[in-house]
Design a protein around this motif. Structure first.
Motif, short mmCIF file in Angstrom:
data_model
loop_
_atom_site.label_atom_id
_atom_site.label_comp_id
_atom_site.label_asym_id
_atom_site.label_seq_id
_atom_site.Cartn_x
_atom_site.Cartn_y
_atom_site.Cartn_z
N LEU A 29 12.14 10.94 -20.41
CA LEU A 29 11.70 9.98 -19.45
C LEU A 29 12.66 9.65 -19.45
N ASP A 30 12.76 9.26 -18.06
CA ASP A 30 14.06 8.49 -16.93
C ASP A 30 13.48 6.46 -17.81
N PRO A 31 14.51 5.82 -18.25
CA PRO A 31 14.67 4.61 -18.72
C PRO A 31 14.92 3.76 -17.23
N ALA A 32 16.18 4.69 -16.60
CA ALA A 32 16.21 3.58 -15.30
C ALA A 32 15.02 3.93 -14.38
N ARG A 33 14.55 5.18 -14.37
CA ARG A 33 13.39 5.11 -12.90
C ARG A 33 11.95 3.95 -13.02
N LEU A 34 11.82 4.37 -14.26
CA LEU A 34 10.67 3.46 -15.05
C LEU A 34 10.77 1.95 -15.23
N ASP A 35 11.77 1.54 -14.91
CA ASP A 35 12.39 0.23 -14.75
C ASP A 35 12.19 -0.43 -13.62
N THR A 36 12.78 1.03 -12.94
CA THR A 36 12.69 0.31 -11.45
C THR A 36 11.14 0.32 -10.58
N LEU A 37 10.10 1.27 -11.26
CA LEU A 37 9.57 1.46 -11.31
C LEU A 37 7.91 -0.02 -11.70
N LEU A 38 8.63 -0.16 -12.99
CA LEU A 38 8.46 -1.76 -13.34
C LEU A 38 8.48 -2.89 -12.80
N GLU A 39 9.44 -2.29 -12.14
CA GLU A 39 10.02 -4.50 -11.36
C GLU A 39 9.60 -4.06 -10.23
N ARG A 40 9.17 -2.91 -9.29
CA ARG A 40 8.61 -3.05 -8.47
C ARG A 40 7.09 -3.38 -8.35
N ALA A 41 6.05 -3.27 -9.60
CA ALA A 41 4.32 -3.18 -9.89
C ALA A 41 5.13 -4.88 -10.12
N ARG A 42 5.75 -5.41 -10.37
CA ARG A 42 6.01 -6.63 -10.85
C ARG A 42 5.58 -7.50 -9.52
N ALA A 86 1.11 -0.98 -0.16
CA ALA A 86 -0.18 0.11 -0.23
C ALA A 86 1.13 1.11 -0.18
N MET A 87 2.15 1.22 0.66
CA MET A 87 3.33 2.57 0.73
C MET A 87 3.60 3.08 -0.43
N GLU A 88 4.42 1.54 -1.67
CA GLU A 88 4.21 1.38 -2.11
C GLU A 88 3.43 2.53 -3.17
N ILE A 89 2.38 1.65 -3.25
CA ILE A 89 1.27 2.09 -4.48
C ILE A 89 1.05 4.06 -4.33
N ALA A 90 1.35 3.71 -3.18
CA ALA A 90 0.56 5.72 -3.20
C ALA A 90 2.81 6.15 -3.61
N GLN A 91 3.17 5.25 -3.56
CA GLN A 91 4.88 6.11 -3.83
C GLN A 91 4.64 6.26 -5.22
N GLY A 98 1.20 1.08 -17.70
CA GLY A 98 0.98 1.84 -18.37
C GLY A 98 2.97 2.37 -18.30
N TRP A 99 3.59 1.26 -17.34
CA TRP A 99 5.00 1.77 -16.37
C TRP A 99 6.07 1.53 -18.46
N GLN A 100 5.02 0.33 -18.41
CA GLN A 100 6.32 -0.65 -19.64
C GLN A 100 6.06 0.50 -21.21
N THR A 101 4.96 0.78 -21.33
CA THR A 101 4.42 2.39 -22.38
C THR A 101 5.45 3.12 -22.33
N LEU A 102 4.96 3.67 -20.98
CA LEU A 102 6.27 4.62 -21.00
C LEU A 102 7.97 4.66 -21.28
N ARG A 103 8.09 3.31 -20.62
CA ARG A 103 9.67 2.44 -21.19
C ARG A 103 9.47 2.90 -22.61
N ARG A 104 8.82 2.02 -23.42
CA ARG A 104 8.93 2.79 -24.72
C ARG A 104 8.79 4.06 -25.52
N LEU A 105 8.58 4.36 -24.28
CA LEU A 105 8.36 6.10 -25.03
C LEU A 105 9.85 7.06 -25.51
N SER A 106 10.18 6.72 -23.92
CA SER A 106 11.38 7.10 -23.45
C SER A 106 12.74 6.91 -24.54
N ALA A 107 12.02 5.90 -25.56
CA ALA A 107 13.68 5.60 -26.39
C ALA A 107 13.73 7.03 -27.24
#
Length: 186
Positions: free
Chosen positions: A145-158, A62-67, A131-140
């Motif tokens: 858009l910070d790809p490393a930040r999006l990778d971190t968010l995507l891993e946390r979502a998993r 729940a705390m991570e979802i808020a973050q 959504g994070w995956q879409t933004l990660r692709r757009l980071s190209a």
């Protein structure tokens, strides 16, 4: 039907080839509405299960979802996407209305409530990951858009998906198994 003129199309673009800033704004605000509902739902589940094994597992999620919601707001700010308050309010209202569903009890939670909340959260986190995956692709193509930040968010979502799915299965087996015992297996 006439196709939009090149100047009209480029006016909608963020200055980055291939990204339509108007549609990106709609997309991110829709995700923000979902993130608002998810943050409220996760916080509610964490509070109602406080002190239990489920609460200890869901509290950090729940705390991570808020973050993650805060991270989405930061990304929107970085991209110059304005927050559409009516969508945030719709997410808030939808989550609150979801609590009013008939569950066969007037004041107490139904045994199925936790199962359904875990399922809703699991689906919400899956949508967030998409959504994070879409933004990660757009980071190209968009340097904002910070790809490393999006990778971190995507891993946390998993990781969140894994935790929620584990507890969803546990709760469903516990509740539905208990219901089977009460009805004599029928």
């Amino acid at each position: 039907m006439n196709a939009p003129s090149p100047s009209a199309t480029s006016a909608r673009r963020s200055g980055v080839r291939g990204i339509d800033s108007r549609l990106l704004g709609i997309y991110l605000n829709d995700h923000l509405a979902g993130a608002t509902a998810g943050t409220l739902r996760a916080g509610h589940l964490a509070r109602t299960s406080r002190g239990s094994a489920l609460g200890r597992a869901v509290g950090p999620v729940a705390m991570e979802i808020a973050q993650d919601r805060a991270a989405l707001l930061g990304i929107m700010r970085d991209l110059g996407v304005p927050v559409r308050r009516y969508k945030v309010c719709a997410g808030w209202a939808g989550e609150r209305l979801g609590r009013l569903k008939g569950n066969g009890r007037l004041v107490r939670r139904s045994p199925l409530t936790t199962v359904l909340e875990l399922e809703a959260l699991r689906l919400g986190v899956e949508g967030k990951a998409a959504g994070w995956q879409t933004l990660r692709r757009l980071s190209a193509v968009d340097q904002r858009l910070d790809p490393a930040r999006l990778d971190t968010l995507l891993e946390r979502a998993r990781r969140q998906q894994s935790t929620l799915e584990e507890w969803r299965i546990r709760e469903a087996e516990t509740v539905l198994g208990a219901m089977e015992n009460r009805t004599g297996g029928a």
